[in-house]
Design an enzyme around this catalytic site. Structure first.
Site, short mmCIF file in Angstrom:
data_model
loop_
_atom_site.label_atom_id
_atom_site.label_comp_id
_atom_site.label_asym_id
_atom_site.label_seq_id
_atom_site.Cartn_x
_atom_site.Cartn_y
_atom_site.Cartn_z
N GLU A 50 0.72 -1.22 0.15
CA GLU A 50 -0.07 -0.01 -0.09
C GLU A 50 1.02 1.27 -0.15
O GLU A 50 0.42 2.43 -0.31
CB GLU A 50 -0.95 0.09 1.35
CG GLU A 50 -2.11 -0.98 1.16
CD GLU A 50 -1.80 -2.36 1.80
OE1 GLU A 50 -0.37 -2.64 2.07
OE2 GLU A 50 -2.50 -3.28 1.99
N PHE A 112 -11.55 -7.24 13.61
CA PHE A 112 -10.44 -7.60 12.58
C PHE A 112 -10.02 -6.47 11.69
O PHE A 112 -11.02 -5.97 11.08
CB PHE A 112 -11.03 -8.74 12.12
CG PHE A 112 -9.80 -9.30 10.86
CD1 PHE A 112 -8.57 -9.73 11.56
CD2 PHE A 112 -10.15 -9.18 9.64
CE1 PHE A 112 -7.63 -10.15 10.47
CE2 PHE A 112 -9.17 -9.78 8.67
CZ PHE A 112 -7.83 -10.13 9.22
N GLN A 113 -9.02 -6.28 11.43
CA GLN A 113 -8.40 -5.04 10.70
C GLN A 113 -8.91 -3.80 10.98
O GLN A 113 -9.05 -2.91 9.94
CB GLN A 113 -8.57 -5.54 9.22
CG GLN A 113 -7.66 -6.83 8.98
CD GLN A 113 -7.57 -6.96 7.32
OE1 GLN A 113 -8.62 -6.59 6.69
NE2 GLN A 113 -6.31 -7.17 6.91
N LYS A 162 -17.46 -0.47 5.89
CA LYS A 162 -17.89 -1.49 4.82
C LYS A 162 -19.47 -1.37 4.55
O LYS A 162 -19.81 -1.51 3.49
CB LYS A 162 -17.48 -3.03 5.36
CG LYS A 162 -17.65 -4.01 4.21
CD LYS A 162 -17.29 -5.09 4.72
CE LYS A 162 -17.17 -6.41 3.47
NZ LYS A 162 -16.72 -7.55 3.78
N MET A 484 24.35 8.15 2.54
CA MET A 484 24.36 9.51 3.14
C MET A 484 24.74 9.57 4.79
O MET A 484 25.27 10.12 5.42
CB MET A 484 23.03 10.13 3.10
CG MET A 484 23.00 11.61 3.77
SD MET A 484 24.03 12.64 2.68
CE MET A 484 23.20 13.39 1.33
#
Lengths: 583, 191
Positions: A50, A112-113, A162, A484
């Protein structure tokens, strides 16, 4: 009265906003939104992580000026989007994130999630909203795009549960007035104050050592043309910050390029010695100013910025102008013309210009070519890349030494050809940003410059590039180190190298590239550089990765050590003997 | 980072009256802005305002942590913030409510009652070894009352944080923040 689901309304709203591309990855809670996508005209790019979706959206926005859209599910997907959101916030990139959320009835139950996406992204978005009813979706989308693209651009996020996606609603599309009425506290001021603009014009006409200090705001305002007018009118040198590279052609002798911590010595010094900094859309970042108290001590400051909070945040301006950089600069040009027509003349800028030329001749940004048989110099690879790049090539970069070398050694000739992570400094930005840029400008060649540290953070998106047929080109400057950090440890920690060595053997970048469907090329000697680049440029149906094995000792110069004054900048070692002429 | 300082009665405290859209999370936005930017709050009070759909947040800020102008401008960047008025303490009415339960036996109860009477506090509840009092008034007065009570042993104390409105006399001036002014600040007048 058209009835539809929230998910259909979401996709239809995105179509109404002229979205042509979504970068995303589906999952449980966002599932309903993916179903109507099958019937939509919108192209969806399926990413491998993502974070990649977010950076692609940013790359897309950088080169098109249109908001990039990333759509992902709830929980871990939303948290993976946090880095790109913050990146876009720091660099004022218009971007809209859409996240799934657990059903309204499950919010707060540690489902969940589930995560508090709106809470987590509150401080890394310009605005965000949890949409609690399907009826609210069109307005939420309109508001998100409106806020992301107006005023100081930035990321916005819509979090959609949802069941809100599944529920039915009656379609409507809110009018501009309705959007405005719903945001009584949001009225970005685009037109500068006329009295302040007059004042600024007066100062410009009086200054003996003026500089145009131009930042990313000029690109956001699409003000490159009016900048050209202002320069032609006044003959004032232009400093282009890391975020503004490309806004003014590097081939113009009046362009001094990048200032600051790794800026050209002559550019940083010119700012220090200036008596008037005309700041157009820059924000006095610490990487530009060095120690603020000793930054450009003789300069008066005109500060043009659309964000009122930038005025006086770091440096108190003598003339603050809140407004859109393009509109304000247009007015400024008019005022200067009026003054000139009224017989007002600038002082002779000759002495100032000859000082600048002197610094420029004596302290060019330089490097030493490697001895035969030794590792490649990264700057040489970049110069060759630039030489051979097709016209209009877009360059993206990750973060670190390769980013600074790109900004210093590339010659930018047109706006929106340079995409990098300036404010947040997000390693791994280059590859996904390049894919997003290529989606936005499929007609252009897109080269992603990357370091080996950065490459390993987001290389999986090359699979996306292959499978989705978005051919980009990657110039991987592999010095086997977090370069760096290594440079800082060498210079400021007595060469005590702590956890900066990655590996000279692993991974095998050619095999890795090939396994992801790309053409992989390894380059180890100077004579191989140009042929490899030519080969890469000739392949346009696949992504190409060139691994340049570069010198791990090479450092970025000039450099202003962190926390020090810009007067203390370190020049390239070959110039140290004449350092005192830089004043 | 953000600490809520115990007392907001220093002479140069600044009161911001912030009109916000009454949307979910608006208080969190304001609070996290202060936390994120490292600004300190002395007190904060929030309740629905006269306009429907709006709330007024009264914040007493510590200007030692950041210039007030920067705090105001950053606050105004929040989309839900509609209007910010900086109230000059000399030209505003300020009020706060204090509730305190003090440990006191029957023998010494009259001393608390006397103190309460002097301050015009109310006695809300009395028990065999404690009593609860309330006082509404200027925050400075509450400070004094609290200090005197603390000598007696305060068991529990709750103050609301101050709320404030501009004084009405002679059209008291206040600074109104609008986005259209060059520095984001102009002088406005109360309706």
């Amino acid at each position: 009265m058209t009835r539809m689901t929230g998910a259909q309304a979401l996709i239809k709203s995105l179509e109404m906003e002229n979205v042509d591309t979504i970068f995303g990855l589906p999952g449980g809670c966002i599932l309903p939104a993916y179903d109507p996508l099958l019937e939509s005209s919108i192209r969806h790019v399926l990413v491998r992580h993502e974070q990649g979706a977010g950076h692609m959206a940013e790359g897309y926005a950088h080169v098109t000026g249109r908001p990039g859209v990333a759509m992902v599910t709830s929980g871990p997907a939303a948290t993976n989007l946090v880095t790109p959101l913050m990146d876009a916030y720091m660099d004022s990139i218009p971007m809209v994130g859409i996240t799934g959320q657990v059903a309204t009835g499950a919010i707060g139950t540690d489902a969940f999630q589930e995560c508090d996406t709106v809470g987590i992204t509150r401080s890394c978005t310009k605005h965000n909203e949890l949409v609690m009813s399907a009826d609210d979706i069109p307005m939420a989308v309109r508001v998100a795009f409106h806020i992301a693209t107006t005023g100081r651009p930035g990321p916005t996020l819509i979090d959609v549960p949802k069941d809100v996606l599944e529920n039915e609603m009656t379609w409507y599309w809110p009018s501009d007035d309705e959007v405005k009425a719903s945001l009584p506290g949001y009225r970005p001021n685009t037109k500068g104050h006329p009295r302040m603009i007059k004042e600024a014009a007066k100062l410009i006409m009086q200054a003996e050592r003026p500089l145009l200090y131009v930042g990313g705001g000029m690109l956001k305002a699409r003000a490159a043309e009016v900048l050209r007018e202002l320069v032609d009118l006044t003959g004032i040198h232009v400093v282009t910050t890391l975020m503004a590279r490309g806004v003014f052609p590097d081939s113009d002798p009046l362009n001094l390029g990048m200032p600051g911590m790794h800026g050209n010595a002559y550019t940083t010094t010119a700012m220090q010695q200036s008596d008037l900094l005309i700041n157009l859309g820059a924000r006095f970042d610490d990487r530009i100013t060095g120690r603020v108290g000793s930054f450009a001590p003789h300069a008066k400051v005109i500060h043009v910025d659309i964000d009122p909070a930038e005025q006086g945040k770091v440096r108190k301006p003598d003339v603050p102008i809140v407004g859109d950089c393009r509109l304000v600069t247009e007015e400024l040009v008019k005022e200067i013309i009026a003054l000139q027509e009224g017989g007002v003349a600038q002082p002779d800028l000759g002495p100032w210009k000859s000082r600048i030329s002197g610094w420029r001749e004596q302290f060019p940004t330089t490097y030493e070519q490697s001895e035969p048989g030794n590792a490649l110099k990264p700057q040489f690879c970049l110069e060759q890349l630039r030489e051979l790049a097709p016209e209009g090539t877009i360059l993206t970069s990750g973060v670190g030494q390769h980013q600074m070398w790109s900004s210093l050694h590339w010659k930018f000739e047109e706006p929106y050809t340079w995409v990098n992570s300036g404010g947040l400094g997000t390693m791994g930005f280059s590859i996904p940003a390049a894919i997003g840029a290529k989606m936005g400008r499929p007609d252009r060649t897109v080269w992603a410059v990357d370091g080996d540290g950065c490459f390993q953070m987001t290389a999986q998106e090359l699979v996306t590039a292959t499978v989705e047929r978005i051919p980009i080109k990657v110039a991987l400057l592999n010095n086997s180190y977090l370069g760096m950090v290594r440079q800082w440890q060498e210079m400021f920690y007595d060469e005590r190298y702590s956890e900066v060595y990655l590996s000279t053997e692993y991974p095998d970048y050619v095999k890795w590239a090939e396994s992801m469907g790309c053409v992989g090329i390894r380059v180890e000697s100077p004579e191989e550089v140009a042929p490899a680049i030519e080969k890469a440029n000739s392949i346009n149906d696949r992504t190409v990765v060139i691994e340049f094995r570069t010198d791990s000792n090479e450092k970025v110069f000039p450099m202003v050590p962190a926390g020090r004054s810009n007067d203390d900048l370190l020049v390239h070692p070959t110039q140290t003997a004449i350092r005192d002429r830089l004043a | 980072m953000t600490a809520v300082n115990p007392k907001g009665s220093s002479l140069n405290h600044h009161i911001l009256s912030v009109l916000v859209q009454n949307r979910p999370g608006v208080l969190a936005r304001v609070a996290s802005l202060f936390a994120r930017r490292g600004y300190n709050i002395y007190s904060l009070a929030v309740a629905p305002a006269e306009d429907e759909g709006m709330s007024r947040i009264t914040i007493v800020v510590d200007v030692d942590t950041a210039p007030l102008e920067q705090i105001v401008k950053q606050l105004f960047k929040l989309i839900d913030v509609v209007k910010i008025s900086e109230l000059d303490p000399r030209r505003s009415v300020e009020r706060e409510l204090l509730l305190a339960t003090v440990r006191v036996d029957v023998e010494h109860r009259s001393q608390i009652v006397e103190l309460a009477t002097i301050f015009e506090a109310k006695m809300l509840a009395v028990g065999p070894d404690a009593m609860t009092v309330s006082l509404e008034g200027h925050p400075d007065k509450l400070d004094d009352f609290e200090e005197l009570l603390s000598d007696r042993g305060i068991v529990e104390l709750q103050r609301t944080g101050r709320v404030a409105l501009p004084k009405l006399d002679r059209g008291a001036h206040l600074r109104v923040n609008t986005p259209n002014s060059p520095r984001g600040n102009t002088k406005g007048t109360v309706r």
